[in-house]
Write an enzyme that holds these catalytic residues in place. Structure first.
Site, mmCIF file in Angstrom:
data_model
loop_
_atom_site.group_PDB
_atom_site.id
_atom_site.type_symbol
_atom_site.label_atom_id
_atom_site.label_comp_id
_atom_site.label_asym_id
_atom_site.label_seq_id
_atom_site.Cartn_x
_atom_site.Cartn_y
_atom_site.Cartn_z
ATOM 1 N N GLY A 159 0.776 -1.231 0.000
ATOM 2 C CA GLY A 159 0.000 0.000 0.000
ATOM 3 C C GLY A 159 0.807 1.279 0.000
ATOM 4 C CG ASP A 160 3.525 4.508 1.653
ATOM 5 O OD1 ASP A 160 3.944 4.922 0.551
ATOM 6 O OD2 ASP A 160 3.626 5.174 2.697
ATOM 7 C CE1 TYR A 161 7.949 -3.435 -1.079
ATOM 8 C CE2 TYR A 161 8.779 -2.576 -3.161
ATOM 9 C CZ TYR A 161 8.891 -3.453 -2.097
ATOM 10 O OH TYR A 161 9.937 -4.360 -2.049
ATOM 11 C CB CYS A 162 8.077 4.579 -1.093
ATOM 12 S SG CYS A 162 7.528 5.013 0.565
#
Length: 252
Positions: free
Chosen positions: A175-178
């Protein structure tokens, strides 16, 4: 120390904490010389889902150890630190190709886990609802629009909804793959994930889009994006779905 005692310590002795906040709206503080723990502070109710996802993923030992959660005038989430370094650490970025490969492999492993009865959603339906709402309000991310080569907001919106039938919920997303949310050791082996508050059922190409975008943002070049996809596996990547997830990201 209890959860409330740790919160009170932060309130009364802020000098004993280091601000390690990222780009999200919440603030994160590291306790200095006090056994190693982090306090995340956000608007009331804003950290509840992250707390719930930490509870859900805790059995896999891929998330920080949870110390507690309180919701008062603000939300407070307390965790232990993860081992390793953030993927955006300068030492890890010295070998960008190896870094890209490690991130691709880690994401494929995360997606391939068969997580029964996941209670969270970041579905295609959810994303399309956000896009529709933001388009109506005139909201879009001009920086991302330039990245995906979209100059016309209405045309982008029409293409997203005209081709939406090819999208599907096929994995549990991070969901927030950074890069700041992925931890690796010095040999580029995965040690864990942060910020799973947006995790849930969804289209894998959402994480794939953001992973490549974060690589080019941190490395200042898109040269290693294909290595990221190669390590993930081209067999699971659909160009049309990837393009549409980019459009969805532009619209929020």
């Amino acid at each position: 120390m209890t959860v409330k005692e740790r919160i009170e310590l932060w309130k009364t002795h802020p000098e004993r904490f280091l601000d390690t906040s990222g780009r999200s709206g919440a603030k994160t503080y590291a306790a200095v010389n006090d056994g190693g723990w982090y306090l995340k502070v956000g608007a009331r109710g804003s950290l509840r889902k992250e707390y719930e996802t930490l509870c859900y993923f805790s059995a896999e030992s891929i998330t920080p150890e949870l110390l507690g959660y309180e919701s008062e005038e603000y939300d407070y989430l307390l965790t232990r630190p993860l081992a390793g370094k953030r993927a955006c650490d300068a030492d890890l970025m010295k070998d960008p190709e190896r870094l890209a490969q490690a991130l691709g492999e880690a994401l494929r492993i995360f997606h391939e886990q068969r997580r029964a009865k996941c209670p969270f959603s970041n579905s295609v339906e959810d994303m399309l609802a956000r896009a529709k709402r933001n388009h109506r309000r005139g909201i879009w991310d001009a920086r991302l629009a330039a990245y995906v080569g979209a100059e016309d907001r209405d045309r982008l919106y029409a293409q997203l909804f005209g081709e939406k039938e090819c999208l599907r919920d096929d994995v549990i997303l991070h969901g927030d793959y950074c890069l700041p949310n992925i931890f690796l050791d010095d040999q580029y082996a995965l040690t864990g994930f942060l910020d799973l508050g947006a995790a849930g059922r969804g289209d894998r190409h959402f994480d794939l889009f953001w992973g490549r975008w974060s690589l080019q943002y941190n490395l200042k070049t898109d040269r290693h994006g294909d290595a990221f996809y190669e390590a993930y596996g081209w067999d699971a990547i659909d160009g049309d779905r990837l393009r549409l997830m980019g459009y969805a990201a532009v619209l929020g």
